[in-house]
Design a protein around this motif. Sequence first.
Motif, short mmCIF file in Angstrom:
data_model
loop_
_atom_site.label_atom_id
_atom_site.label_comp_id
_atom_site.label_asym_id
_atom_site.label_seq_id
_atom_site.Cartn_x
_atom_site.Cartn_y
_atom_site.Cartn_z
N THR A 1 1.98 -2.79 -5.03
CA THR A 1 0.94 -3.34 -5.90
C THR A 1 0.05 -2.20 -6.38
N LYS A 2 -0.94 -2.54 -7.15
CA LYS A 2 -1.87 -1.52 -7.65
C LYS A 2 -2.69 -0.90 -6.51
N ARG A 3 -2.58 -1.45 -5.31
CA ARG A 3 -3.29 -0.90 -4.16
C ARG A 3 -2.57 0.30 -3.54
N ALA A 4 -1.39 0.64 -4.06
CA ALA A 4 -0.58 1.72 -3.49
C ALA A 4 -1.31 3.04 -3.51
N TYR A 5 -1.06 3.83 -2.48
CA TYR A 5 -1.64 5.16 -2.41
C TYR A 5 -0.89 6.07 -3.37
N GLN A 6 -1.58 6.61 -4.37
CA GLN A 6 -0.96 7.39 -5.43
C GLN A 6 -0.22 8.62 -4.90
N LYS A 7 -0.81 9.28 -3.92
CA LYS A 7 -0.18 10.49 -3.36
C LYS A 7 1.18 10.14 -2.74
N GLN A 8 1.22 9.03 -2.04
CA GLN A 8 2.46 8.57 -1.41
C GLN A 8 3.47 8.14 -2.48
N TRP A 9 3.00 7.56 -3.56
CA TRP A 9 3.86 7.10 -4.65
C TRP A 9 4.70 8.27 -5.16
N THR A 10 4.04 9.39 -5.41
CA THR A 10 4.72 10.59 -5.92
C THR A 10 5.82 11.04 -4.97
N GLY B 1 -3.58 -8.41 -1.38
CA GLY B 1 -2.63 -7.80 -0.47
C GLY B 1 -1.24 -8.43 -0.45
N PHE B 2 -1.03 -9.52 -1.20
CA PHE B 2 0.26 -10.19 -1.21
C PHE B 2 0.89 -10.09 -2.59
N ILE B 3 2.17 -9.80 -2.62
CA ILE B 3 2.86 -9.67 -3.90
C ILE B 3 3.05 -11.04 -4.55
N ASP B 4 3.26 -11.03 -5.84
CA ASP B 4 3.59 -12.23 -6.59
C ASP B 4 5.11 -12.38 -6.52
N TRP B 5 5.57 -13.31 -5.70
CA TRP B 5 7.01 -13.50 -5.47
C TRP B 5 7.76 -13.78 -6.77
N LYS B 6 7.21 -14.62 -7.60
CA LYS B 6 7.93 -15.00 -8.83
C LYS B 6 8.09 -13.81 -9.76
N PHE C 1 0.81 -1.22 0.00
CA PHE C 1 0.00 0.00 0.00
C PHE C 1 0.85 1.28 0.00
N LEU C 2 2.16 1.14 -0.05
CA LEU C 2 3.10 2.28 0.05
C LEU C 2 2.83 3.09 1.31
#
Length: 152
Positions: free
Chosen positions: A36-45, A62-67, A13-14
């Motif tokens: 992931t695509k769940r990340a907060y856009q404001k925080q991403w910037t 909520g879990f990343i794809d390890w591979k 979620f960043l």
Amino acid sequence: IQRYPVKVVLDSFLRTPSKSRIFSKTSRDRVILVTTKRAYQKQWTRLERKAEVLLVPEKKKGFIDWKALLQELGSRGIVNLLIEGGGEVIGSAIREKIVHEMYVFVAPKIIGGKSAVGAVGGEGIQFLKEAASLRDLKAEPIGGDLLLRGRF
């Protein structure tokens, strides 16, 4: 191939604060924030000014794809990964069979209790034969703790 440590932080979620010590100006270590695509856009910037922000798919909510993550890291020359995480992260890495070797520090403290957090999280197993087993097990005292080492 990358020769110095790279800090790879899993943060779906960043939520990592932009003033976190991981971004210290005195540290030479490169930082990659995996999200992931769940990340907060404001925080991403805010964070992409301090680190490489790497978007990977989710394996489950909520879990990343390890591979997918390992493939991305490999393309950046990172071929070894030390996973230092909580029970859910460790449990998901073991479940995805990406762990080849495990180091576990055991402190001589008994916590117990129904709500005590376990070292390995996730859904667990139904039958003992499904358990991930370590071989070539070695034990070594370090300070007042015990280091257990084994391979899968």
